[in-house]
Design a protein around this motif. Structure first.
Motif, short mmCIF file in Angstrom:
data_model
loop_
_atom_site.label_atom_id
_atom_site.label_comp_id
_atom_site.label_asym_id
_atom_site.label_seq_id
_atom_site.Cartn_x
_atom_site.Cartn_y
_atom_site.Cartn_z
N UNK A 38 0.84 -1.20 0.00
CA UNK A 38 0.00 0.00 0.00
C UNK A 38 0.87 1.25 0.00
N UNK A 39 0.65 2.12 -0.98
CA UNK A 39 1.39 3.38 -1.06
C UNK A 39 0.65 4.50 -0.37
N UNK A 40 -0.67 4.59 -0.62
CA UNK A 40 -1.45 5.66 -0.01
C UNK A 40 -2.88 5.21 0.18
N UNK A 51 -5.71 11.63 4.15
CA UNK A 51 -4.80 10.91 3.26
C UNK A 51 -3.63 10.40 4.10
N UNK A 52 -3.33 9.11 3.98
CA UNK A 52 -2.22 8.52 4.71
C UNK A 52 -1.18 8.03 3.72
N UNK A 142 -17.43 4.80 5.68
CA UNK A 142 -16.54 5.71 4.97
C UNK A 142 -16.22 5.19 3.57
N UNK A 143 -15.79 6.11 2.72
CA UNK A 143 -15.33 5.78 1.38
C UNK A 143 -13.82 5.66 1.44
N UNK A 144 -13.29 4.56 0.92
CA UNK A 144 -11.87 4.26 1.03
C UNK A 144 -11.27 4.12 -0.36
N UNK A 145 -10.17 4.82 -0.61
CA UNK A 145 -9.42 4.70 -1.86
C UNK A 145 -8.00 4.29 -1.49
N UNK A 146 -7.56 3.15 -2.01
CA UNK A 146 -6.22 2.65 -1.70
C UNK A 146 -5.45 2.44 -3.00
N UNK A 147 -4.18 2.84 -2.98
CA UNK A 147 -3.30 2.67 -4.14
C UNK A 147 -2.14 1.78 -3.74
#
Length: 161
Positions: A38-40, A51-52, A142-147
């Motif tokens: 996981x980058x972000x 943003x993490x 929640x809405x989660x976006x992972x890259x």
């Protein structure tokens, strides 16, 4: 006769040694199997966006095979600054671009038994996962976006040294 068998055997070995290992695909044909770093992560909850960056003070990987997934997260300071640790896993399904995890194991026990559906896309070595995380009986919605980036795996018998 022995020479024919020996030639066939040598040819079979030569062919198997020169064939490239094919990347496995999940049930829908997307090349999702493997280890992903996981980058972000972006969480949107109650109108707030967080943003993490998972490359600075923590690390998170997800491992996906033909039927199961697992994730592990930890901090880089060996627990001296915080107790950042998470782990979980379970089964998943993949239909077209809809990836649904059924979380069977998790250190946050109230998350166990929940299903989480995400839209996934893969471009080269990058996987993007987007979807709603909602846990019944808790405040999680929640809405989660992972890259993620694919972790390169060395060939069997080689070393990472």
């Amino acid at each position: 006769m022995r020479s024919k068998i020996a030639i066939i055997f040598i040819c079979a070995i030569a062919i198997s040694c020169t064939q490239k290992t094919e990347e496995k695909s999940g049930p829908a044909g997307l090349p999702i199997n493997g280890t992903w770093k996981l980058l972000s992560g972006t969480l949107i909850e109650n109108g707030d966006t967080t943003v993490t960056d998972y490359t600075k003070d923590r690390s998170f990987i997800k491992i996906i095979n033909d039927s199961h997934f697992a994730f592990l997260q930890h901090g880089f300071k060996n627990g001296k600054d915080s107790t950042v640790f998470a782990a979980g896993g379970g089964t998943y399904s993949l239909k077209d671009s809809i990836y649904t995890e059924h979380l069977e194991y998790c250190n946050a026990r109230d998350w166990e038994g929940n299903d989480f559906s995400f839209t996934v896309s893969i471009h080269q070595d990058t996987l993007v996962q987007k979807g709603i995380e909602k846990v019944a009986g808790s405040n999680v919605n929640r809405y989660n976006i992972e890259k993620y980036i694919r972790v390169k795996t060395p060939f069997a018998g080689t070393s990472n040294k």
